[in-house]
Design a protein around this motif. Sequence first.
Motif, PDB file in Angstrom:
ATOM      1  N   ILE A  16      70.185 -74.347-111.135  1.00 48.68           N
ATOM      2  CA  ILE A  16      70.932 -75.514-110.484  1.00 48.68           C
ATOM      3  C   ILE A  16      70.926 -74.560-108.620  1.00 48.68           C
ATOM      4  O   ILE A  16      70.646 -75.411-107.477  1.00 48.68           O
ATOM      5  N   LEU A  17      71.140 -73.448-108.321  1.00 51.53           N
ATOM      6  CA  LEU A  17      71.827 -72.520-107.768  1.00 51.53           C
ATOM      7  C   LEU A  17      69.551 -73.078-106.283  1.00 51.53           C
ATOM      8  O   LEU A  17      69.665 -73.016-105.333  1.00 51.53           O
ATOM      9  N   ARG A  18      68.314 -72.080-107.787  1.00 52.28           N
ATOM     10  CA  ARG A  18      67.615 -72.361-106.980  1.00 52.28           C
ATOM     11  C   ARG A  18      67.174 -73.997-106.759  1.00 52.28           C
ATOM     12  O   ARG A  18      66.745 -73.711-105.758  1.00 52.28           O
ATOM     13  N   TYR A  19      67.292 -74.426-106.843  1.00 57.88           N
ATOM     14  CA  TYR A  19      66.621 -76.204-106.780  1.00 57.88           C
ATOM     15  C   TYR A  19      68.233 -77.217-105.541  1.00 57.88           C
ATOM     16  O   TYR A  19      67.758 -78.463-105.419  1.00 57.88           O
ATOM     17  N   GLY A  20      68.417 -76.238-105.120  1.00 57.54           N
ATOM     18  CA  GLY A  20      70.123 -76.523-103.968  1.00 57.54           C
ATOM     19  C   GLY A  20      71.348 -77.328-105.091  1.00 57.54           C
ATOM     20  O   GLY A  20      72.158 -77.878-104.142  1.00 57.54           O
ATOM     21  N   GLY A  21      71.376 -77.045-106.312  1.00 57.90           N
ATOM     22  CA  GLY A  21      72.782 -77.641-106.432  1.00 57.90           C
ATOM     23  C   GLY A  21      73.996 -76.580-106.134  1.00 57.90           C
ATOM     24  O   GLY A  21      73.818 -76.057-106.154  1.00 57.90           O
ATOM     25  N   LEU A  22      74.985 -77.467-106.133  1.00 61.62           N
ATOM     26  CA  LEU A  22      76.589 -76.216-106.392  1.00 61.62           C
ATOM     27  C   LEU A  22      76.811 -76.166-107.306  1.00 61.62           C
ATOM     28  O   LEU A  22      76.855 -76.950-109.068  1.00 61.62           O
ATOM     29  N   LEU A  23      77.560 -74.598-107.493  1.00 62.92           N
ATOM     30  CA  LEU A  23      78.005 -74.325-109.680  1.00 62.92           C
ATOM     31  C   LEU A  23      79.072 -75.066-109.467  1.00 62.92           C
ATOM     32  O   LEU A  23      79.901 -74.821-108.501  1.00 62.92           O
ATOM     33  N   PRO A  24      79.614 -75.700-110.407  1.00 65.13           N
ATOM     34  CA  PRO A  24      80.827 -76.153-111.149  1.00 65.13           C
ATOM     35  C   PRO A  24      81.998 -74.822-110.981  1.00 65.13           C
ATOM     36  O   PRO A  24      81.396 -73.587-111.133  1.00 65.13           O
ATOM     37  N   GLY A  25      83.294 -75.289-109.725  1.00 66.11           N
ATOM     38  CA  GLY A  25      84.153 -74.421-109.971  1.00 66.11           C
ATOM     39  C   GLY A  25      83.473 -73.364-109.022  1.00 66.11           C
ATOM     40  O   GLY A  25      84.941 -72.660-108.922  1.00 66.11           O
TER      41      GLY A  25
END
Length: 86
Positions: A52-61
Amino acid sequence: MKKPKIKITVVDKIGKGHCHRGHKIGDTFDFDTERGNLCPMAMHVLFPMIDILRYGGLLPGEEDEKSGVFCCPDVKVINVFKIERV
Protein backbone atom coordinates in the motif's frame (compact mmCIF):
# COMPACT_ATOMS: atom_id res chain seq x y z
CA MET A 1 8.07 5.61 -12.18
CA LYS A 2 10.64 4.50 -9.62
CA LYS A 3 9.29 2.70 -6.55
CA PRO A 4 10.03 4.46 -3.25
CA LYS A 5 12.30 2.80 -0.71
CA ILE A 6 10.67 1.14 2.29
CA LYS A 7 12.43 1.10 5.65
CA ILE A 8 11.33 -1.37 8.35
CA THR A 9 12.35 -0.78 11.97
CA VAL A 10 11.66 -2.73 15.16
CA VAL A 11 10.38 0.02 17.48
CA ASP A 12 8.97 -1.89 20.47
CA LYS A 13 8.46 -5.33 21.99
CA ILE A 14 5.53 -6.66 24.00
CA GLY A 15 6.02 -9.75 26.12
CA LYS A 16 8.85 -11.29 28.09
CA GLY A 17 10.08 -13.79 25.51
CA HIS A 18 12.81 -13.42 22.94
CA CYS A 19 12.20 -13.23 19.21
CA HIS A 20 12.97 -16.63 17.68
CA ARG A 21 14.49 -14.81 14.70
CA GLY A 22 16.67 -12.62 16.93
CA HIS A 23 15.07 -9.26 16.12
CA LYS A 24 15.66 -6.52 18.70
CA ILE A 25 14.40 -2.97 19.18
CA GLY A 26 16.38 -0.70 16.85
CA ASP A 27 16.95 -3.28 14.12
CA THR A 28 16.36 -1.67 10.72
CA PHE A 29 15.91 -3.33 7.32
CA ASP A 30 15.75 -2.07 3.75
CA PHE A 31 12.79 -3.87 2.17
CA ASP A 32 14.46 -4.17 -1.24
CA THR A 33 17.81 -5.53 -0.12
CA GLU A 34 17.28 -7.08 3.33
CA ARG A 35 13.74 -8.47 3.45
CA GLY A 36 15.17 -12.00 3.51
CA ASN A 37 16.56 -11.20 6.96
CA LEU A 38 13.10 -10.54 8.38
CA CYS A 39 11.02 -13.13 10.15
CA PRO A 40 8.61 -14.75 7.67
CA MET A 41 5.71 -14.39 10.14
CA ALA A 42 6.34 -10.64 10.41
CA MET A 43 6.71 -10.28 6.63
CA HIS A 44 3.34 -12.02 6.20
CA VAL A 45 1.75 -9.20 8.23
CA LEU A 46 3.88 -6.35 6.86
CA PHE A 47 3.83 -7.13 3.14
CA PRO A 48 0.28 -5.91 2.34
CA MET A 49 0.94 -2.66 4.21
CA ILE A 50 4.29 -2.21 2.46
CA ASP A 51 2.54 -2.71 -0.88
CA ILE A 52 0.00 0.00 0.00
CA LEU A 53 2.75 2.47 0.98
CA ARG A 54 4.95 1.62 -1.97
CA TYR A 55 2.23 2.40 -4.50
CA GLY A 56 1.07 5.67 -2.93
CA GLY A 57 -1.81 4.49 -0.78
CA LEU A 58 -2.66 5.48 2.76
CA LEU A 59 -2.62 2.96 5.57
CA PRO A 60 -5.92 2.50 7.39
CA GLY A 61 -6.05 4.21 10.78
CA GLU A 62 -2.68 5.95 10.38
CA GLU A 63 -2.34 9.73 10.51
CA ASP A 64 1.10 9.83 8.87
CA GLU A 65 0.77 9.23 5.14
CA LYS A 66 4.32 7.88 4.89
CA SER A 67 4.44 5.31 7.71
CA GLY A 68 2.57 2.88 9.90
CA VAL A 69 3.12 0.62 12.91
CA PHE A 70 2.21 -3.08 12.93
CA CYS A 71 2.76 -6.08 15.18
CA CYS A 72 4.31 -9.47 14.61
CA PRO A 73 1.80 -12.31 15.16
CA ASP A 74 4.02 -14.26 17.62
CA VAL A 75 2.07 -14.14 20.92
CA LYS A 76 5.12 -15.05 23.03
CA VAL A 77 6.99 -11.95 21.95
CA ILE A 78 5.17 -9.36 19.90
CA ASN A 79 7.65 -7.23 18.00
CA VAL A 80 6.29 -3.88 16.85
CA PHE A 81 7.52 -2.80 13.42
CA LYS A 82 7.37 0.65 11.87
CA ILE A 83 7.31 0.74 8.09
CA GLU A 84 8.21 3.97 6.32
CA ARG A 85 8.16 5.19 2.74
CA VAL A 86 11.44 7.10 2.28
